[in-house]
Design a protein around this motif. Sequence first.
Motif, short mmCIF file in Angstrom:
data_model
loop_
_atom_site.label_atom_id
_atom_site.label_comp_id
_atom_site.label_asym_id
_atom_site.label_seq_id
_atom_site.Cartn_x
_atom_site.Cartn_y
_atom_site.Cartn_z
N GLY A 361 83.53 49.54 92.86
CA GLY A 361 84.84 49.28 92.25
C GLY A 361 85.75 50.50 92.18
N LYS A 362 85.45 51.53 92.96
CA LYS A 362 86.30 52.73 92.95
C LYS A 362 87.68 52.39 93.53
N LEU A 363 88.74 52.71 92.77
CA LEU A 363 90.09 52.41 93.27
C LEU A 363 90.40 53.29 94.48
N LEU A 364 90.89 52.67 95.55
CA LEU A 364 91.21 53.40 96.79
C LEU A 364 92.62 53.03 97.26
N PRO A 365 93.65 53.41 96.48
CA PRO A 365 95.01 53.03 96.88
C PRO A 365 95.43 53.70 98.19
N SER A 366 96.12 52.95 99.05
CA SER A 366 96.56 53.50 100.33
C SER A 366 97.90 54.19 100.22
N PHE A 367 98.66 53.84 99.14
CA PHE A 367 100.04 54.32 99.05
C PHE A 367 100.21 55.21 97.83
N PRO A 368 101.19 56.14 97.88
CA PRO A 368 101.44 56.96 96.69
C PRO A 368 101.95 56.10 95.53
N LYS A 369 101.71 56.60 94.30
CA LYS A 369 102.05 55.82 93.09
C LYS A 369 103.52 55.44 93.01
N TRP A 370 104.41 56.34 93.51
CA TRP A 370 105.84 56.05 93.40
C TRP A 370 106.22 54.85 94.28
N LEU A 371 105.38 54.53 95.25
CA LEU A 371 105.69 53.40 96.14
C LEU A 371 105.02 52.11 95.63
N ILE A 372 103.70 52.19 95.41
CA ILE A 372 102.97 51.03 94.88
C ILE A 372 102.00 51.52 93.81
N LYS A 373 102.20 51.04 92.56
CA LYS A 373 101.25 51.41 91.49
C LYS A 373 100.00 50.56 91.66
N ALA A 374 98.84 51.23 91.61
CA ALA A 374 97.58 50.56 91.94
C ALA A 374 97.32 49.31 91.09
N THR A 375 97.72 49.32 89.81
CA THR A 375 97.34 48.19 88.94
C THR A 375 98.54 47.37 88.47
N LYS A 376 99.67 47.52 89.14
CA LYS A 376 100.88 46.76 88.73
C LYS A 376 101.39 45.93 89.91
N PRO A 377 101.79 44.69 89.65
CA PRO A 377 102.37 43.89 90.74
C PRO A 377 103.71 44.46 91.18
N SER A 378 104.02 44.32 92.45
CA SER A 378 105.31 44.85 92.94
C SER A 378 105.86 43.97 94.05
N ARG A 379 107.17 44.09 94.23
CA ARG A 379 107.83 43.39 95.33
C ARG A 379 107.46 44.00 96.67
N ILE A 380 107.28 45.33 96.67
CA ILE A 380 106.99 45.98 97.95
C ILE A 380 105.61 45.55 98.47
N ALA A 381 104.67 45.31 97.53
CA ALA A 381 103.35 44.81 97.96
C ALA A 381 103.49 43.40 98.52
N TRP A 382 104.41 42.63 97.94
CA TRP A 382 104.67 41.28 98.50
C TRP A 382 105.20 41.40 99.93
N TRP A 383 106.15 42.31 100.11
CA TRP A 383 106.72 42.52 101.45
C TRP A 383 105.62 42.92 102.44
N LEU A 384 104.71 43.78 101.95
CA LEU A 384 103.61 44.25 102.79
C LEU A 384 102.77 43.06 103.27
N LYS A 385 102.43 42.16 102.33
CA LYS A 385 101.57 41.02 102.66
C LYS A 385 102.31 40.00 103.55
N ALA A 386 103.55 39.68 103.15
CA ALA A 386 104.24 38.57 103.81
C ALA A 386 104.91 38.99 105.12
N SER A 387 105.31 40.26 105.22
CA SER A 387 106.04 40.68 106.42
C SER A 387 105.27 41.70 107.27
N ALA A 388 104.72 42.74 106.62
CA ALA A 388 104.13 43.83 107.40
C ALA A 388 102.70 43.54 107.87
N MET A 389 101.87 42.96 106.98
CA MET A 389 100.44 42.83 107.32
C MET A 389 100.19 41.98 108.57
N PRO A 390 100.89 40.84 108.74
CA PRO A 390 100.63 40.09 109.98
C PRO A 390 100.93 40.92 111.24
#
Length: 412
Positions: A361-390
């Motif tokens: 369960g060690k947290l391994l965030p890929s992005f710096p905190k100012w971009l995506i906070k590891a334990t907080k929901p964000s719009r940018i993470a949505w963009w990552l999943k819906a647009s960038a990840m595919p």
Amino acid sequence: MPSQSFDIVIIGGGAAGIAVAASIIRRTKALSIAIIEPADTHSYQPGWTLVGAGIFKPDSTIRPMANVMPAGCKWIKQAVVNFQPQQNLVELDDARLIGYQALIVAPGLKLHFAGIEGLEDTLGKNGVTSNYLYNLAPYTWQLTRSLSSGTAIFTQSPVSIKCTGAAQKAMYLSCDWWQQKGKLAKLDVQFHNASGALFNVAEFVPQLQKTVAKYGIDMRLNSQLVKVDGPNQMAYFNQLKDGQVVDQISQKFDLLHVCPPQIGLEFMQNQLITDTNGWLKVDPETLQNPDYANIFGAGDCINTSNAKTTAAARKQAPVVAENVLAYIHHQALPTGYDGYGACPLTVSRTHILLAEFGYDGKLLPSFPKWLIKATKPSRIAWWLKASAMPLIYWHLMLKGREWLLKTIDRTN
Ligand SMILES: Cc1cc2nc3c(=O)[nH]c(=O)nc-3n(C[C@H](O)[C@H](O)[C@H](O)COP(=O)(O)OP(=O)(O)OC[C@H]3O[C@@H](n4cnc5c(N)ncnc54)[C@H](O)[C@@H]3O)c2cc1C
């Protein structure tokens, strides 16, 4: 005698098998490589959550298998039915034997719908659905749109399951839709989770509890779906305490979304290279089989404790590629896998809690905190999943382009 032999044979042309093949080919074109894969179609399964929410079209998540086979690999369009690790052979369903110098096992896992009494007879009708199947994810969306009142139940099976968050993701996306349409107050939404915790990494639980409270979800932990009566729309649950059944309850439903039990594939059972559950035995860091040094594994089929995700396979691919080439060249295995997996928890139709973690369960965030906070929901993470990840999946991961991938350096 083998009918054909290759330097490297890969079992499975899914996320892990193709990514490993592409990573090897990026490093060398000097070896003969075969991928044994029976399916005509390759699926981007993480997209099915968004198909179930009406956000992706189903056909955007699939491609012809021929289009994802890396150039330079021989595609053997059969299924493996047996292993002969002492002879360096695998047996195909047409009885041919294929020989190898090194073997990479990546056939995924078995969705065990039959493990729940009555479920298979009613899947796709009577309000029973599952985003775990390509052809049923659109039914989840159809049910969500048409439901205005009654009881919606989402279930989660005991681990090991691929994408542990998939049941919750489907639930939150439906709840957000019902809330937007003013229907949520008229619905009784229940989450029956066979596990004793909302999520298996404690840091993400408070935020998920807030989401459960926001949608007024009735959360039932230690509640395991065991039987479905489709025509009467009844679901039956064992109530567990310390893993023991202490009670059974039944519940009428209008919508039932099932995350099925998941086990090792049939041909993986009772093999010298697999454990008692049919998972390939591997060293958690090198991904090499402990008994047969020329066998490696990747993806959902291995017996490691990481989250079974595409994100995990993406991280495992360069590790297996490096280590298998080192094995072939009689060198020490140079790289290791840290257990990274990621579960983008869609807490609404605009925000994602990007749960990224490794072994223990060690947290391994890929992005710096100012971009995506590891334990907080964000719009940018949505963009990552819906647009960038595919795009990352089809154009980087399956092509052996290893962007943002750190592996453990074992050479020091
Ligand atoms: C609804 C859902 C949501 C998900 N969401 C996410 C997410 O948000 N993020 C994420 O990272 N992951 C997610 N995942 C998990 C992810 O899709 C899997 O972890 C990933 O596909 C595993 O890759 P794999 O190659 O091990 O298995 P698969 O991709 O399943 O591929 C296995 C391949 O092996 C082949 N095969 C099977 N049997 C044999 C045989 N006998 N011989 C030869 N070949 C065989 C199959 O045909 C298949 O092509 C989700 C999964 C689902 C179902």
